[in-house]
Design an enzyme around this catalytic site. Structure first.
Site, PDB file in Angstrom:
ATOM      1  N   PRO A 282       0.532  -0.981  -0.146  1.00  0.00           N
ATOM      2  CA  PRO A 282      -0.157  -0.733  -0.148  1.00  0.00           C
ATOM      3  C   PRO A 282       0.786   0.876  -0.078  1.00  0.00           C
ATOM      4  O   PRO A 282       1.597   1.287   0.351  1.00  0.00           O
ATOM      5  CB  PRO A 282      -0.660  -0.174   1.300  1.00  0.00           C
ATOM      6  CG  PRO A 282      -0.788  -1.607   1.684  1.00  0.00           C
ATOM      7  CD  PRO A 282       0.746  -2.284   0.898  1.00  0.00           C
ATOM      8  N   GLU A 283      -0.099   2.017  -0.158  1.00  0.00           N
ATOM      9  CA  GLU A 283       0.981   3.306  -0.930  1.00  0.00           C
ATOM     10  C   GLU A 283       0.524   4.746   0.494  1.00  0.00           C
ATOM     11  O   GLU A 283      -0.490   4.367   1.013  1.00  0.00           O
ATOM     12  CB  GLU A 283       1.209   4.192  -2.052  1.00  0.00           C
ATOM     13  CG  GLU A 283       1.081   3.261  -3.408  1.00  0.00           C
ATOM     14  CD  GLU A 283       1.383   3.112  -4.751  1.00  0.00           C
ATOM     15  OE1 GLU A 283       1.008   2.420  -5.403  1.00  0.00           O
ATOM     16  OE2 GLU A 283       0.776   4.482  -4.721  1.00  0.00           O
TER      17      GLU A 283
ATOM     18  N   LYS B 115       0.811  13.525   9.213  1.00  0.00           N
ATOM     19  CA  LYS B 115       1.286  12.458   8.006  1.00  0.00           C
ATOM     20  C   LYS B 115       3.814  13.093   8.382  1.00  0.00           C
ATOM     21  O   LYS B 115       4.618  12.557   7.596  1.00  0.00           O
ATOM     22  CB  LYS B 115       1.422  12.884   6.700  1.00  0.00           C
ATOM     23  CG  LYS B 115       0.179  13.175   6.432  1.00  0.00           C
ATOM     24  CD  LYS B 115      -0.603  13.263   5.532  1.00  0.00           C
ATOM     25  CE  LYS B 115      -2.333  13.194   5.456  1.00  0.00           C
ATOM     26  NZ  LYS B 115      -2.709  14.393   4.608  1.00  0.00           N
TER      27      LYS B 115
ATOM     28  N   ARG C  41      -8.026  19.081  -5.652  1.00  0.00           N
ATOM     29  CA  ARG C  41      -7.926  17.332  -5.493  1.00  0.00           C
ATOM     30  C   ARG C  41      -9.755  17.409  -5.666  1.00  0.00           C
ATOM     31  O   ARG C  41     -10.323  17.879  -5.244  1.00  0.00           O
ATOM     32  CB  ARG C  41      -7.439  17.371  -4.069  1.00  0.00           C
ATOM     33  CG  ARG C  41      -5.769  18.268  -3.835  1.00  0.00           C
ATOM     34  CD  ARG C  41      -5.379  17.274  -4.472  1.00  0.00           C
ATOM     35  NE  ARG C  41      -5.210  15.815  -4.143  1.00  0.00           N
ATOM     36  CZ  ARG C  41      -4.564  15.505  -2.949  1.00  0.00           C
ATOM     37  NH1 ARG C  41      -4.172  16.059  -2.150  1.00  0.00           N
ATOM     38  NH2 ARG C  41      -4.200  13.990  -2.850  1.00  0.00           N
TER      39      ARG C  41
END
Length: 262
Positions: free
Chosen positions: A2-3, A52, A248
């Site tokens: 997964p990324e 993050k 986005r």
DNA sequence: TTGATTGTTACCGG
DNA sequence: TCCGGTAACAATCA
């Protein structure tokens, strides 16, 4: 593998590999990591995540700051390591493992002052025990910006990415275009609590899973979602509307999610 | 070769 | 100060 977002979170699970004596830091692709000599040969005593952002804290007070951005990836392997694959920016070498970092958005060495400044500008992280949700509520409840915009603003609330944005708002039956100031306290609390639950689930499974009851991810990105990039609403079968928020992709069911009054 | 991508920052103008 | 818009950057793959 997964990324993206889940990888950031999964990094918390990679702590044991990265804590300890870092024998060497190299830049195999020749791009010099400014300040690398200040951490190379020192002991990494802790890895912390703020949203993050990942902070590798070394015993001499220096911090390696990594943000994977859209494309960044970790690759952790045991020694002896093979040749770097692709454009490896930094290779961290410990006695037992090698960690390669490809394509990070941010990759820099910070001193304590720089670390403090970074942490200060990041909003409360829904996954951190010390997160102050009141800070997020203060900003959201005063803002004319759309809640869909605010959930992606890491200075407002940290940890939610583009897929989680659409999914969380759908789960709360709230339209992304509703202004922050028009979001009720109750709805905010539900958004926060649901974010915690979903992101914890993401960490656990190393995949984005926002469908209740779903555990295994099937798609190639290891995600299992309700409306993100989906044609129709799993609740009412209406077509999912696609649009953009700040360039986005955004998704909403305009039957289930109450649209803002114009 | 082109476009798209789970992200972020800098800068400008209103 | 707030807010929206734009450009730039990162690496890889279809």
């Amino acid at each position: 593998m997964p990324e993206g977002h889940t990888i950031h979170r999964a990094a918390r699970d990679q702590r044991p590999m990265l804590i300890g004596h870092v024998l060497d830091i190299s830049s195999p692709q020749g791009r010099f990591l400014e300040g690398a000599e200040r951490i190379s040969g020192h002991v990494c005593k802790a890895v912390e995540a703020y949203g993050k952002h990942l902070l590798y804290d070394f015993s001499n007070g220096m911090t390696l700051h990594i943000h994977l951005g859209l494309f960044g990836k970790f690759r952790a392997i045991k020694v002896p390591a093979d040749e770097p694959r692709g454009a490896v920016r930094v290779r961290m070498i410990s006695a037992t493992h090698v960690v390669d970092i490809n394509g990070p958005n941010t990759c820099e060495v910070l001193d304590m002052s720089g670390r403090d400044k970074l942490v200060a500008r990041i909003g409360p992280d829904v996954l951190r025990a010390d997160a102050d949700r009141e800070k997020a509520w203060k900003k959201i409840s005063k803002s004319r910006s759309a809640i869909g915009q605010l959930l992606m603003d890491q200075a407002v609330i940290a940890g939610i990415g583009n897929i989680y944005r659409s999914e969380i708002l759908w789960r709360q039956k709230l339209h992304p275009n509703v202004a922050g100031k028009d979001v009720s306290r109750e709805a905010f609390e539900q958004i926060w609590d649901d974010s915690v639950a979903l992101l914890e689930k993401g960490v656990k499974h190393n995949a984005i899973i926002t469908v209740d009851g779903a555990v295994k991810a099937r798609s190639k990105y290891g995600e299992r979602v309700n409306i993100f990039n989906k044609p129709s609403c799993p609740a009412c079968a209406s077509a999912i509307r696609r649009f953009e928020i700040a360039k986005r992709r955004a998704f909403a069911c305009e039957t289930c999610q109450i649209a803002p009054e114009i």
